[in-house]
Design an enzyme around this catalytic site. Structure first.
Site, mmCIF file in Angstrom:
data_model
loop_
_atom_site.group_PDB
_atom_site.id
_atom_site.type_symbol
_atom_site.label_atom_id
_atom_site.label_comp_id
_atom_site.label_asym_id
_atom_site.label_seq_id
_atom_site.Cartn_x
_atom_site.Cartn_y
_atom_site.Cartn_z
ATOM 1 C CG ASP A 20 74.068 110.162 -92.333
ATOM 2 O OD1 ASP A 20 75.189 109.701 -92.632
ATOM 3 O OD2 ASP A 20 73.918 111.074 -91.492
ATOM 4 C CE LYS B 19 35.462 111.901 -82.638
ATOM 5 N NZ LYS B 19 34.335 112.755 -82.189
ATOM 6 C CE LYS C 112 71.935 100.480 -97.910
ATOM 7 N NZ LYS C 112 70.656 101.180 -97.646
#
Lengths: 406, 406
Positions: free
Chosen positions: B171, B95, B144
């Site tokens: 990865d 909250k 990449k």
């Protein structure tokens, strides 16, 4: 045709104006096929369907000579994604969430991607059918004291709230302690509810906090369903959106889910970072299959900006393949706020009160009654202060909290 | 004695000074035993052990006549919590995350609560043992280009990176597409690695992105382990901290986990909202059992403030029941940054480069070599520009990227 299978993400960001175009290209390419490697031409052609595209670059305003406020929209081919929300979020706002003043403000999913999700199993209509309440807002009360109470004390609080006629009673979201285990609460409250039904013809439904080790949640949900759970309360942002999604899409679980926004502020509260509330609590909860979305109303103690709340509600109800969700604007709600809530959200809304029910001078039952009196007044076009003249519970509620006005 | 079993959460917030004490009391009571109900005295006494307490209220500075910057620390009895991170976060920042300008900046867990968690199964030492590298930083290279590539192309990229002698190849975290499934990649890269080991005596380890439906992740992890997975890359903030925690605490999964920070910026990037990076990527990843924490370095393209990175690193290594984690400061790392990284993080660090390896003028193998040349130079106390005179890969890396300085 191909573009119809793109996810479009829109970002609000602050950057140098002259950087915007390279930045957008960097996102579109870097977050899909990778930016650093020079691929051979043949590979480039094959990789083409996976490549992101710039949809729009728009400068909103100039902050100073070095910076503008801008929006960039990027198309991500859905072929890159699996149908996990984790894949979607990691792609469109994974690395990017850390890259300066940038905020995810919109997410448009192609229907082919939406088709991989089920959405709400119940939604507004299914919930109304379960409760046999079709023609008015629903009323929910929140347990305000949970930990440290005995089963009898908890049952006493349940009855107290239930006697005001509320449709729903929910656990406090911070109720994890299991001295009185969830299945024991479900059984006992159900007995209390059935007893009340014999007197009044109406049985209040209980939303039990679904907690426990994440890989046991399905089993726990099924066990609670077996002993009669009416609804689940679930801290979806603490557990993970995909966890909710898999719970709601399990055909053996036929119980509506109420998504609690605990932790959501960590994502949406900043103006320049994170994920906008209407995406997080709207689009993503819909994808995750929630039936009820709790969020801070614009009127109470903990607030969402009014514009943001309107956008969010629009998302909860947007047409499309998924059933509309029931909004539960919360925090600091009391009987004097009912006209505002109905004007803002219409009839398909949950009036959800904690202190605004329990804190009533005559107790929780009177608090619930005051809310119904306010709902009746709104429906009859009677001002609250007039209705209060003949309804003591409403009168005392207004004397304590006043009538909220924007 | 009792206080030793409290979780202490510290918040940075902006509020009126005169509100601070009531606000702290509201948090301490409202987020534990509930604030609205007047309990009978007997119940109050029984509920006492569950009640939160104010640990500290401190005004930091005055912003204007209405607002101060302050810190509040609250003690939450651990009896309220179960041993899920979801229970911890929902309680201390559920909250509250939505309640204005408030940020969770510190979290102190009692040892009795820590004892419910296992921490890293491998950590720095276990990882070094697996790799048989004890006396220098580890070097990691990032795929990449992943999506749209054939298995042979991917294997080619693997070899290219591996030939520079890197210890680890990971990865891209956005690699979800499964045209070449994870288990196929694990098998093939392992074959490539074993072939290279015969030539060079060293086998690069592959960190495969663990993806898929959340309730299938354990099975997927075990299947990948069976075919020879060396490490898992995991998007923990997209999936959920408890998901990682349950994966890492499964005794049938004996593979180190590398936590990717995707989405983490949505929590930590704002100065006044959310969760501080050292809590999120430090304390919570430790609790979740990660072995390697990837995070933005203070030196590259996407940055964490230097102070924040130092705090975070301190948390990753703090003494206590859990094995220290291996930091992998990332984003925009290149060979000319190696002296800075070693000065900042010491030997127990992963030099993790994507573009800084692949973008080397002579290719990825040369990129990896340039990093080792830089590491050797640092160890021998030789300035990079001097070492570059006799090492062409380092020479060309410095010519392209320069030597980074703070």
């Amino acid at each position: 045709m191909e573009q119809q299978n793109d996810v479009i993400a829109r970002y609000a960001l602050i950057d140098r104006e002259k950087n915007l175009s390279a930045r957008a290209e960097g996102i579109a390419v870097g977050l899909t096929v990778g930016s650093w490697t020079d691929l051979p031409r043949a590979t480039q052609e094959r990789v083409e369907p996976f490549r992101g595209r710039i949809e729009e670059i728009r400068t909103l305003d100039v902050i100073d000579e070095n910076r503008v406020r801008a929006e960039i929209a990027i198309r991500y081919p859905m072929i890159n994604l699996t149908d996990q929300i984790a894949a979607l979020l990691t792609t469109v706002f994974g690395k990017l969430s850390m890259d300066g003043e940038i905020r995810l403000v919109d997410l448009t999913l192609p229907s082919a991607y939406q088709a991989k999700f089920q959405g709400a199993k119940f939604g507004v209509r299914g919930l109304r059918e379960r409760l046999s309440v079709y023609d008015r807002p629903l009323v929910m009360s929140i347990f305000k004291t949970c930990v440290g109470q005995t089963l009898d004390e908890l049952a006493f609080h349940f009855r107290e709230q239930a006697q005001g006629g509320v449709d729903l009673i929910k656990d406090d979201e911070i109720f994890f302690h299991e001295a009185v285990p969830p299945q024991v609460r479900v059984k006992r409250y159900r007995e209390e509810g059935l007893r009340l039904e014999q007197e009044t013809g109406r049985r209040p439904r209980y939303a039990v906090n679904l907690t426990g080790p994440v890989f046991q949640l399905k089993e726990r949900a099924k066990r609670l369903q077996e002993v009669g759970a009416d609804l689940f309360l679930f801290n979806v942002f603490a557990y993970g959106l995909d966890v909710l999604r898999e719970l709601t899409s399990d055909s053996d679980i036929q119980v509506p889910f109420m998504a609690h926004p605990a932790l959501a502020g960590a994502f949406y509260a900043s103006a320049h970072h994170g994920i906008a509330a209407h995406v997080l609590l709207g689009d993503l909860l819909r994808l995750a299959g929630a039936d009820i979305a709790i969020f801070p109303s614009p009127f109470g103690s903990v607030r969402l900006a009014r514009e943001e709340s309107a956008l969010l509600t629009e998302r909860l109800r947007a047409p499309g393949p998924f059933a509309p969700l029931m909004p539960a604007p919360s925090a600091g709600i009391h009987p004097g706020m009912v006209p505002l809530l109905v004007a803002e959200y219409g009839e398909d809304v949950i009036v959800n009160a904690g202190g605004g029910i329990h804190g009533h001078p005559r107790g929780a039952a009177a608090g619930g009654k005051a809310i119904y009196q306010a709902l009746d007044a709104v429906r009859s076009g009677v001002p609250l202060n007039v209705a209060a003249e003949t309804h003591v519970e409403l009168y005392e509620a207004l004397a304590k909290w006043g009538e909220a006005r924007v």
